[in-house]
Design an enzyme around this catalytic site. Structure first.
Site, PDB file in Angstrom:
ATOM      1  CG  HIS A  82      29.924  59.677  30.517  1.00  4.28           C
ATOM      2  ND1 HIS A  82      30.309  59.382  29.227  1.00  4.28           N
ATOM      3  CD2 HIS A  82      30.071  58.535  31.222  1.00  4.28           C
ATOM      4  CE1 HIS A  82      30.653  58.103  29.157  1.00  4.28           C
ATOM      5  NE2 HIS A  82      30.530  57.573  30.354  1.00  4.28           N
TER       6      HIS A  82
ATOM      7  CE  LYS B 102      24.769  66.905  18.416  1.00  4.52           C
ATOM      8  NZ  LYS B 102      25.949  66.174  18.814  1.00  4.52           N
ATOM      9  NE  ARG B 103      21.286  63.863  26.732  1.00  7.22           N
ATOM     10  CZ  ARG B 103      21.755  64.801  27.548  1.00  7.22           C
ATOM     11  NH1 ARG B 103      20.919  65.571  28.225  1.00  7.22           N
ATOM     12  NH2 ARG B 103      23.059  64.987  27.694  1.00  7.22           N
TER      13      ARG B 103
ATOM     14  CE  LYS C  64      23.401  66.508  24.192  1.00  4.77           C
ATOM     15  NZ  LYS C  64      24.751  65.988  23.891  1.00  4.77           N
TER      16      LYS C  64
ATOM     17  CB  THR D  95      29.582  58.967  20.091  1.00  8.04           C
ATOM     18  OG1 THR D  95      28.253  58.996  20.592  1.00  8.04           O
ATOM     19  CG2 THR D  95      30.554  58.693  21.221  1.00  8.04           C
TER      20      THR D  95
ATOM     21  CE  LYS E 133      27.407  56.648  17.318  1.00 10.34           C
ATOM     22  NZ  LYS E 133      26.320  56.942  18.267  1.00 10.34           N
TER      23      LYS E 133
END
Length: 802
Positions: A347, A533-534, A539, A641, A645
């Site tokens: 991952h 998100k985290r 990110k 993901t 969504k």
């Protein structure tokens, strides 16, 4: 089919038995637990029948080992999948009870941190809905991750007591408990038959007790099992642990997800956690297989074990331990079976996320595991000699220096290694795991992640679901690929208007939630720009923030600047020991304080950072989103993901060509996604040439300089330490994730978003095109690919038809 009358009768009976009162007098909490019992009783028969059918048909089953599962609330999901959502809603309405009030009582199962855990839960839903024999295997954490609060802008972590009132969906199975062994000394002793057997001295024994939760398939009568293990001290061992303190050391093993590994105690607990659910799970699998009375060489014909990221990599030596030590198989057969049974999903491409454990810790916590890993490593080296160069063998061996590399163990010990998006899988083969790809090219494959679209559309966005039903029919509810039918209506103004109205309803609902929970008033007519998100540097929530600061400064210079009002919405948790991520949270919150109270900008900008982001909060935010921020540095996000969504709910994606963004672009077309920034090839060119200079950009770009200076010149109050830390990360430490290099490209993309929103008809059409193409990213499709290509399992229905 269960009727409304039957549900009311059973609900009343459960309330009377549990609380000695009538339905009309019960609180939402009392109704929730009674309704949960009622619903569980309805699917328990299917659950039992599913398990019996798997045994009767001798169905091959997959066991999905994951240290995280993020199911979210299960009441409405179970009702939807049982086909009872509207019936129960009407039944409660007859008594002036709102199903939403009852559902609000349920606590999220806080057993994950982000995408890894949510993916595992999406797979559990899809496995059952596709009739595939699949089981989850994880840990029943007492407190899960943590409950996030903000105090003076700082993240504060509180215990998330999700089990405080019990879990109505689980069944404790004491009879299925197993013992897990730790520590002590292990030495090999020759038996009369010449075989070596391990002898344990001074070991610690803990009892693993399974708590099973039914995974209800979508209106197909299939109920699979998610098994989570809780820890107890065996009766035979209680005398060893006389004090409360001694007992707590072991009982705390399953207290929290990801104990702080910045200290020795935390690392010990985390390793013990990983072995705990691995050993318990594999013991239960082998116990099941023994009951089939089949020869050992058939094990891989009936059992598949999937290692979800490296946390369960000890599955490999643990299965070897059982086959060697308890089943008396020889090494060659045990190893052949292990490789055939095991498969592994990678991952990440971040080196720091590829787990490795110090040898001394493995020897201390799981000495038998280390002995077996040593032998696996020795035999691996021997098997590769005379085939591959020595330097390649040394780079890929499991034990290197003082560390055991868990990804190497998972790859060597399994028959399949897959990435989770096409770009990610290509990078695994060409860069991250290139050495292994040379050795095992046939083992590498791609399985792009998918989402449980039932939850993220049918449950989270009933308004949009209704529009779809009335426009394209209801077949999309069972086959998400049929969302493609919506493309026929991309120029239908009536449909576009209805989609817009559905979005507006969800934006108003989110605005109400924001005001109730934060006191911030936001305008539903504004662009809702979402990054959820985290919190991690790669990110690039910070890139988003730098653009917000630019807009703020631009508006101060020109209050009449013609931009669409924008609400920037963040949801993210930072790992407790990740100080840099926590500094970013602090700065975002202080910029929000500054902007949200500055009347000079006339409400053209607002920032909302919603605390304690989880599945339930995502279900409120995602349907209301206009813009989906997917802005990680290209080559760093394995898949993502949230991008899927948000796309499913009609948000327009602003993205780098990273992870599954590439495939989203391919699905919707260049005109219906907003791409910016470096490509992965350009990123790796910087790595190779070592010619990136963030300081040069800072000195030569007055706009960037002005923005970065606000971090250290007092423009933003209360961030003295954090602002300097972030500034130094970008300038002194050369901007590891190339924010400054991508900044101007990102601003141009944001300007395109602003212009597109001004043309509402065009915006609505882009939104429709995104919804219509979202069926491509269904977890149903993904698990079917795993089932066929990796696990070789068949749907129960298919086997029955043969």
């Amino acid at each position: 089919m269960v009727t409304k009358k039957q549900i009311v009768k059973e609900l009343k009976r459960n309330i009377q038995q549990s609380y000695a009162m009538e339905l009309e007098d019960a609180t939402p909490q009392e109704i929730f637990y009674s309704l949960g019992k009622t619903i569980k009783a309805i699917y328990n028969q299917d659950w039992q029948k599913t398990w019996k059918d798997y045994i009767i048909e001798e169905q091959k089953q997959v066991y999905y080992f994951s240290i995280e599962f993020l199911p979210g609330k299960m009441l409405k999901s179970n009702l939807l999948n049982l086909g009872l959502l509207e019936i129960v809603r009407e039944a409660l309405n007859d008594y002036n009870i709102d199903l939403e009030d009852v559902a609000a009582v349920e606590k999220d199962m806080a057993l994950g941190n982000g995408g890894l855990g949510r993916l595992a839960s999406c797979f559990m839903d899809s496995l059952a809905s596709c009739g595939l024999p699949g089981n989850g295997n994880g840990i029943r954490y007492d407190y899960g991750l943590f409950k996030q609060q903000f105090v003076d802008g700082y993240q504060v972590e509180l215990p998330d007591e999700w089990l405080q009132d019990g879990n109505v969906w689980e069944i404790r199975r004491e009879s299925k408990a197993v013992n897990v062994h730790y520590g002590g000394k292990v030495y090999m002793e020759k038996q009369a038959n010449g075989q070596l057997k391990p002898i344990y001295e001074n070991e610690i024994v803990l009892k693993a007790v399974p708590y099973d939760t039914g995974m209800v398939g979508y209106q197909n009568g299939i109920v699979n099992t998610m098994r989570l293990w809780g820890v107890e001290i065996p009766v035979s061992q209680e005398g060893k642990y006389r004090t409360i303190e001694e007992r707590r050391v072991f009982e705390d093993l399953t207290a929290v997800l990801y104990p702080d590994d910045s200290n020795e105690t935390g690392r010990l607990i985390r390793l013990a956690q990983e072995y705990f659910f691995v050993s318990a799970g594999i013991q239960s699998i082998i116990r099941y297989y023994r009951k089939l009375n089949r020869p050992w060489h058939d094990l891989s014909e009936k059992v598949a074990i999937h290692i979800n990221d490296t946390h369960p990599a000890l599955c490999v030596p643990e299965l070897m331990r059982i086959l060697l030590d308890e089943c008396d198989l020889n090494w060659e057969l045990a190893w052949d079976l292990t490789v055939k049974v095991m498969s592994y999903t990678n991952h990440t491409i971040l080196a720091e996320a590829l787990e490795k454990w110090p040898i001394y810790l493995l020897e201390r916590v799981v000495p038998r595991m280390y002995q077996i890993i040593q032998e696996i490593d020795r035999r691996y080296v021997l098997s590769m000699q005379n085939i591959h160069p020595n330097d390649l063998i040394e780079r890929t061996r499991i034990i290197q220096g003082e560390y055991v590399h868990m990804a190497n163990l998972a790859i060597i010990g399994s028959h399949s290694t897959n990435g989770v998006a096409k770009l990610h899988s290509d990078l695994l083969k060409s860069v991250v795991l290139h050495d292994f790809y040379i050795i095992y090219p046939e083992r590498f494959n791609n399985k792009t992640n998918g989402i449980a679209q039932r939850r993220w559309l049918q449950i989270a966005n009933e308004e949009l679901s209704q529009v779809l039903d009335e426009t394209i029919g209801k077949t999309w509810r069972k086959d998400p690929a049929d969302l493609k039918l919506l493309i026929n209506y991309q120029d239908d103004e009536a449909v576009l208007k209805r989609l817009f109205e559905a979005k507006k309803t969800k934006k108003i609902a989110l605005a109400q939630y924001v005001e109730e929970t934060t006191g911030i008033v936001i305008n539903p007519e504004a662009i809702f720009d979402v990054q959820i998100k985290r919190l991690h540097a790669y990110k690039r929530q910070l890139l988003n923030l730098l653009h917000i600061i630019k807009l703020y400064l631009d508006l101060l210079e020109n209050p009449k600047l013609d931009i669409e009002p924008r609400v920037f919405i963040f949801g993210a948790k930072a790992a407790p020991s990740y100080t840099y991520a926590k500094s970013i949270i602090k700065v975002i919150n202080e910029v929000a304080q500054l902007i949200n109270h500055d009347e000079r900008i006339q409400d053209k900008l607002k920032i909302v950072f919603l605390a304690n982001y989880n599945v339930t909060l995502a279900e409120i935010i995602i349907p209301a989103a206009d813009v989906s921020e997917q802005i990680s540095l290209a080559s760093k996000e394995a898949s993502g993901t949230s991008n899927m969504k948000l796309m499913l709910n009609g948000a327009i994606t602003i993205a780098t060509l990273d992870g599954a963004n590439v495939e989203i672009r391919d699905a919707v077309g260049d005109d219906n996604i907003d791409i910016f920034g470096l490509t992965e090839a350009e990123v790796y060119a910087y790595y190779e040439n070592k010619n990136y200079s963030s300081n040069q950009i800072y000195e030569n770009d007055p706009v960037i300089k002005r923005i970065l200076d606000t971090l250290i010149d007092g423009t933003i109050p209360n961030i003295g330490k954090e602002g300097r830390e972030i500034f130094d990360s970008l300038i002194l430490y050369n901007d590891e994730y190339f924010l400054l290099r991508d900044f101007n490209s990102y601003c141009e993309a944001q300007t395109k978003i602003d212009l597109a929103y001004k043309d509402r008809k065009r915006w609505e059409k882009i939104s429709l095109i995104n919804i219509a193409n979202a069926g491509h990213f269904s977890a149903d499709t993904t698990v079917k690919q795993y089932a066929e290509d990796i696990w070789q399992i068949e749907p129960l229905f298919a086997r029955k038809r043969k």
